[in-house]
Design an enzyme around this catalytic site. Structure first.
Site, PDB file in Angstrom:
ATOM      1  N   TYR A  73      -0.479  43.418  52.651  1.00  0.00           N
ATOM      2  CA  TYR A  73       0.685  43.951  51.932  1.00  0.00           C
ATOM      3  C   TYR A  73       1.331  42.873  51.070  1.00  0.00           C
ATOM      4  CZ  TYR A  73       4.738  46.723  50.808  1.00  0.00           C
ATOM      5  OH  TYR A  73       5.692  47.432  50.116  1.00  0.00           O
ATOM      6  N   PHE A 125       4.341  52.336  19.796  1.00  0.00           N
ATOM      7  CA  PHE A 125       3.354  52.928  20.689  1.00  0.00           C
ATOM      8  C   PHE A 125       4.099  53.914  21.586  1.00  0.00           C
ATOM      9  CE2 PHE A 125       0.719  53.443  24.432  1.00  0.00           C
ATOM     10  CZ  PHE A 125      -0.439  53.859  23.813  1.00  0.00           C
ATOM     11  N   THR A 126       3.438  55.004  21.905  1.00  0.00           N
ATOM     12  CA  THR A 126       4.113  56.131  22.577  1.00  0.00           C
ATOM     13  C   THR A 126       4.928  55.715  23.802  1.00  0.00           C
ATOM     14  OG1 THR A 126       2.050  56.518  23.768  1.00  0.00           O
ATOM     15  CG2 THR A 126       2.437  57.829  21.782  1.00  0.00           C
ATOM     16  N   ASP A 217       2.729  43.118  22.954  1.00  0.00           N
ATOM     17  CA  ASP A 217       1.999  44.149  23.684  1.00  0.00           C
ATOM     18  C   ASP A 217       0.546  43.704  23.535  1.00  0.00           C
ATOM     19  OD1 ASP A 217       0.473  46.236  24.547  1.00  0.00           O
ATOM     20  OD2 ASP A 217       1.670  47.795  23.588  1.00  0.00           O
ATOM     21  N   LYS A 260      -7.425  48.474  29.278  1.00  0.00           N
ATOM     22  CA  LYS A 260      -8.065  48.269  27.978  1.00  0.00           C
ATOM     23  C   LYS A 260      -8.858  46.957  28.057  1.00  0.00           C
ATOM     24  CE  LYS A 260      -5.095  51.643  27.133  1.00  0.00           C
ATOM     25  NZ  LYS A 260      -3.754  51.380  26.748  1.00  0.00           N
ATOM     26  N   ARG A 384      -3.483  61.829  17.203  1.00  0.00           N
ATOM     27  CA  ARG A 384      -2.484  60.770  17.034  1.00  0.00           C
ATOM     28  C   ARG A 384      -1.784  61.057  15.714  1.00  0.00           C
ATOM     29  NH1 ARG A 384      -0.995  59.598  21.521  1.00  0.00           N
ATOM     30  NH2 ARG A 384      -1.797  57.854  22.719  1.00  0.00           N
ATOM     31  N   PHE A 450       2.667  65.143  23.773  1.00  0.00           N
ATOM     32  CA  PHE A 450       1.227  65.276  23.516  1.00  0.00           C
ATOM     33  C   PHE A 450       0.411  65.378  24.792  1.00  0.00           C
ATOM     34  CE2 PHE A 450       0.177  60.900  24.619  1.00  0.00           C
ATOM     35  CZ  PHE A 450       1.403  60.266  24.462  1.00  0.00           C
TER      36      PHE A 450
END
Ligand SMILES: *Cc1c(COP(=O)(O)O)cnc(C)c1O
Length: 459
Positions: A73, A125-126, A217, A260, A384, A450
């Site tokens: 943990y 970015f969303t 980002d 990613k 998009r 979306f």
């Protein structure tokens, strides 16, 4: 020998069978999904180009790493491996693990963004913008104007920040109301477009002059580094690792989605140099993610992530990946299909407005195009455009300049034969484009519409 393309720098050790539904069943499936490709069942999809997020194929080393999971943990061995890997690659002092990228965005936004804050960025970015807005901030787009022009093949660094726009914002709202600038490397919504090293350096210098933090980002930072190596003067002979190090020297911190460029299926982190920000983030991470030594990931997830971060720096890996995207883009472009150019790092983006000029943007041309490509071929893509952009605080639609369908390539998953199949399906769809009709919402969720919105055809 002159090769048509670079052969895969890996070989197949395990396979996952694919199936393609008959056309009548595909028509039924997309109708049931409300013409939203996010709502299709994966089993009904043949080639899945919805996203490259978490859809990566892991290496044998990463799978072996899963067996080394220390599921304690607190204080897991795999956490220390992940932490030291991030510190080594990016050079940040502190790392806070999160379950994925938006977990890091949530922590960052909750700590730094307040009502009255402005957060500049190179295109939104969303999830990033959603967190900024949920905390009362206002996102301001400071990307250069070229990024909003879909077909602009000679612009090599379409993701660059327009320094004048950024400086104008500082003068207008005051540096004290700008907690940080969010720099996307690469810029996903612009089409996976890179930011040059020169621009990163200049943005950092301007920010420091005004006491503003620079947060990357960095979800797609390896793709960005590859473009710098390929396109920017002075970087041809540098390794990807060296370029990455320099990029991060122009940042005070970063949010990362491991799904990613971490080449894993889940994971993320927030990294920074600042002590106070670190201490606030560790206090908050336990509320939303878990202990500061796992942040929503299992021990085995963290091990695979640490290994994936290293593998992603391999030049042959990233060259092959970006060239696959380029191959698909060139094939479509040569057939006269309107796409975003130059082709970006992770995806080919179809220009839905040019593809379907008879459908107005309020009838969501990109949404319907994604649905039609699925009907044509079983290939799943993503909208998009206006649907993804959502609504302003006042409830108006954004009508973004770019109305795109994204064909995203998962890492190390599909072959060139798959890409040929995809290209041919889109060319067939293009030939019958005059029959395609627009859409309207029948269910519209209030945020990130979306993902779960539903549509039907307008008459
Ligand atoms: C995917 C992505 C995110 C969000 O990461 P998740 O892991 O999906 O939460 C943020 N920024 C960019 C540029 C992304 O591509």
């Amino acid at each position: 020998m002159d090769m048509k393309f670079m052969p895969e720098p890996y070989k197949v050790k395990m396979v996952e069978p694919l199936r393609i539904l008959p056309k009548e069943e595909r028509i039924e499936a997309i109708k049931k999904a409300g013409y939203n490709t996010f709502l299709l069942n994966s089993r009904d999809v043949y080639i899945d180009l919805l996203t490259d997020s978490g859809t990566n194929a892991m290496s044998d080393r990463q799978w072996a790493g899963l067996m080394m999971g220390d599921e304690a943990y607190a204080g897991s061995e795999n956490w220390f491996h992940l932490q030291s890997t991030v510190q080594e690659i990016m050079g940040f002092k502190h790392v806070v693990p999160t379950h994925q990228g938006r977990g890091a965005e949530n922590l960052l936004s909750q700590i730094l963004v307040k009502p009255g804050s402005y957060v500049p960025g190179n295109m939104y970015f969303t999830t990033t913008r959603a967190h900024q807005e949920l905390n009362g901030g206002t996102f301001v787009d400071v990307i250069n104007d070229d990024a909003h022009i879909s077909d602009n093949p000679d612009v090599l660094f379409k993701g660059n920040i327009d320094l004048k726009k950024y400086e104008d914002l500082i003068n207008k709202v005051g540096a004290e109301n700008i907690p940080y600038i969010c720099v996307g490397v690469t810029v996903n919504l612009a089409g996976g477009q890179p930011v040059s090293m020169k621009n990163l350096r200049e943005v950092y210098e301007l920010s420091k002059k005004h006491g503003i933090r620079v947060m990357f980002d960095c979800t797609r930072y390896v793709e960005n580094a590859y473009f710098i190596k390929a396109r920017e003067e002075g970087y041809k002979d540098k390794t990807i690792a060296e370029i990455v190090k320099e990029m991060f020297s122009y940042a005070d911190g970063a949010t990362m989605s491991g799904k990613k460029d971490g080449i894993v299926n889940i994971g993320g982190f927030l990294a920074m140099n600042e002590e106070e920000l670190y201490s606030k983030a560790t206090a908050l991470v336990v509320v939303y993610e878990g202990m500061p030594s796992y942040g929503g990931m299992t021990g085995r997830d963290m091990e695979a992530f640490a290994i994936g971060l290293k593998e992603a720096l391999d030049y042959n890996y990233i060259k092959h990946r970006v060239e696959q995207v380029e191959y698909l883009g060139n094939k479509l472009s040569e057939a006269g299909i309107p796409i975003v150019r130059p082709v970006g790092g992770h995806a080919v983006f179809l220009d839905a407005r040019a593809f379907l000029p008879h459908i107005p943007q309020e009838q969501y041309p990109a949404q319907v195009l994604a649905a039609e490509i699925y009907i044509e071929s079983g290939v799943r893509t993503m909208e998009r455009g206006n649907v993804s952009a959502g609504r302003t605080k006042e409830g108006k639609e954004y009508f973004p300049k770019l109305e795109l369908v994204r064909l995203t390539l998962p890492r190390r998953v599909y072959s060139y034969a798959h890409l040929d199949f995809v290209a041919e399906a889109i060319i067939r769809t293009f030939k019958r484009r005059d029959e395609i009709k627009g859409l309207k919402f029948i269910y519209e969720p209030p945020v990130l519409r979306f993902f779960t919105g539903r549509f039907e055809h307008v008459e």
